[in-house]
Scaffold this motif. Sequence first.
Motif, PDB file in Angstrom:
ATOM      1  N   LEU A  95     -28.913  59.862 -18.879  1.00 26.60           N
ATOM      2  CA  LEU A  95     -28.672  58.310 -18.486  1.00 26.60           C
ATOM      3  C   LEU A  95     -29.035  57.419 -19.250  1.00 26.60           C
ATOM      4  O   LEU A  95     -29.701  57.429 -19.998  1.00 26.60           O
ATOM      5  CB  LEU A  95     -29.348  58.228 -17.038  1.00 26.60           C
ATOM      6  CG  LEU A  95     -29.304  57.070 -16.071  1.00 26.60           C
ATOM      7  CD1 LEU A  95     -27.982  56.951 -15.651  1.00 26.60           C
ATOM      8  CD2 LEU A  95     -30.346  56.901 -15.208  1.00 26.60           C
ATOM      9  N   GLU A  96     -27.974  56.510 -19.479  1.00 24.89           N
ATOM     10  CA  GLU A  96     -27.993  55.220 -20.336  1.00 24.89           C
ATOM     11  C   GLU A  96     -28.518  54.391 -19.271  1.00 24.89           C
ATOM     12  O   GLU A  96     -27.959  53.836 -18.148  1.00 24.89           O
ATOM     13  CB  GLU A  96     -26.918  54.986 -21.012  1.00 24.89           C
ATOM     14  CG  GLU A  96     -26.890  53.647 -21.907  1.00 24.89           C
ATOM     15  CD  GLU A  96     -25.742  53.522 -22.768  1.00 24.89           C
ATOM     16  OE1 GLU A  96     -25.288  52.376 -22.783  1.00 24.89           O
ATOM     17  OE2 GLU A  96     -25.321  54.338 -23.275  1.00 24.89           O
ATOM     18  N   VAL A  97     -29.561  53.405 -19.612  1.00 22.40           N
ATOM     19  CA  VAL A  97     -30.339  52.670 -18.959  1.00 22.40           C
ATOM     20  C   VAL A  97     -30.577  51.274 -19.493  1.00 22.40           C
ATOM     21  O   VAL A  97     -31.100  51.190 -20.675  1.00 22.40           O
ATOM     22  CB  VAL A  97     -31.709  53.016 -18.456  1.00 22.40           C
ATOM     23  CG1 VAL A  97     -32.530  51.736 -17.511  1.00 22.40           C
ATOM     24  CG2 VAL A  97     -31.791  54.304 -17.689  1.00 22.40           C
ATOM     25  N   GLU A  98     -30.025  49.941 -18.930  1.00 29.73           N
ATOM     26  CA  GLU A  98     -30.486  48.961 -19.576  1.00 29.73           C
ATOM     27  C   GLU A  98     -31.378  48.251 -18.558  1.00 29.73           C
ATOM     28  O   GLU A  98     -30.823  47.790 -17.597  1.00 29.73           O
ATOM     29  CB  GLU A  98     -29.208  48.023 -19.924  1.00 29.73           C
ATOM     30  CG  GLU A  98     -29.135  46.473 -20.280  1.00 29.73           C
ATOM     31  CD  GLU A  98     -28.037  45.699 -20.430  1.00 29.73           C
ATOM     32  OE1 GLU A  98     -28.107  44.386 -20.909  1.00 29.73           O
ATOM     33  OE2 GLU A  98     -26.887  46.241 -20.290  1.00 29.73           O
ATOM     34  N   LEU A  99     -32.282  47.798 -19.188  1.00 32.21           N
ATOM     35  CA  LEU A  99     -33.487  47.114 -18.419  1.00 32.21           C
ATOM     36  C   LEU A  99     -33.413  45.646 -18.536  1.00 32.21           C
ATOM     37  O   LEU A  99     -33.365  45.319 -19.841  1.00 32.21           O
ATOM     38  CB  LEU A  99     -34.965  47.611 -18.477  1.00 32.21           C
ATOM     39  CG  LEU A  99     -35.281  49.040 -18.123  1.00 32.21           C
ATOM     40  CD1 LEU A  99     -36.615  49.236 -18.474  1.00 32.21           C
ATOM     41  CD2 LEU A  99     -35.159  49.077 -16.616  1.00 32.21           C
TER      42      LEU A  99
END
Length: 260
Positions: A95-99
């Motif tokens: 999963l790619e995650v941008e916080l």
Amino acid sequence: MGLDKTVVDAAEAVADIPDGASLAVGGFGLCGIPSALIKALLHRETSGLKVVSNNCGVDDWGLGLLLREGRITRMTSSYVGENKEFARQYLGGELEVELVPQGTLAERLRAGGAGIPAFYTPAGAGTPIGEGGLPWRYGPDGSVAVASPPKETRAFGGREYLLEQGITTDFALVRATVGDRHGNLVFRSSARNFNPLAAMAGRVTIAEVEYLAEPGELDPDEIHLPGVFVQRVIRVYPGDPAAERRIERRTVRTQQEGGA
């Protein structure tokens, strides 16, 4: 599209959302989430979704249902601490995650919906949010496969600001307490967090409402989001398991603690 934006049910409302679509999803924790629309997407087996939402539900409810089935490939969120499967997929490179800082995320959605391509904010200046290098996606060996890029900065009044881009998505899914056939929406309490902003950001916005009002029934001064931002409306009914309103962390007092 005519002024009556109602559709029969959630299945029909999400029928044209394709694999790989970007979604803005309203709600705050489990409060005000469009659970019936999420469930309909789950049944359609739509996959490759790129989702923008404050958080990703919990393991067994909300967006967590889509995540568990591997339907989400990318999340843009501000808080992800209530979902163990989320952590497993992120750390495992699935999963790619941008916080994004929570206020920045809210403003990016609002700006996108208002046609503002970018804006400056002090939030995150001088941190990895602005400097880049945050791990968006890990590789199978635990290395950073995709890292966040550095953001453009500019000084105003001697203070550093970051340039943040507005967010627009292919579709938006939101939930309101009351909506009319024209798409005008009214939210209740904390359910107003992120729902109006997500609705503004979607090119096609689908709203599930608990009470469907007739045109003219709503006081214009009470409307939180005008129907110009909404393209489809469905009614969800009490007792529908797909539209259940769950409590994220149920906390009760014992009779002894509560006293007489």
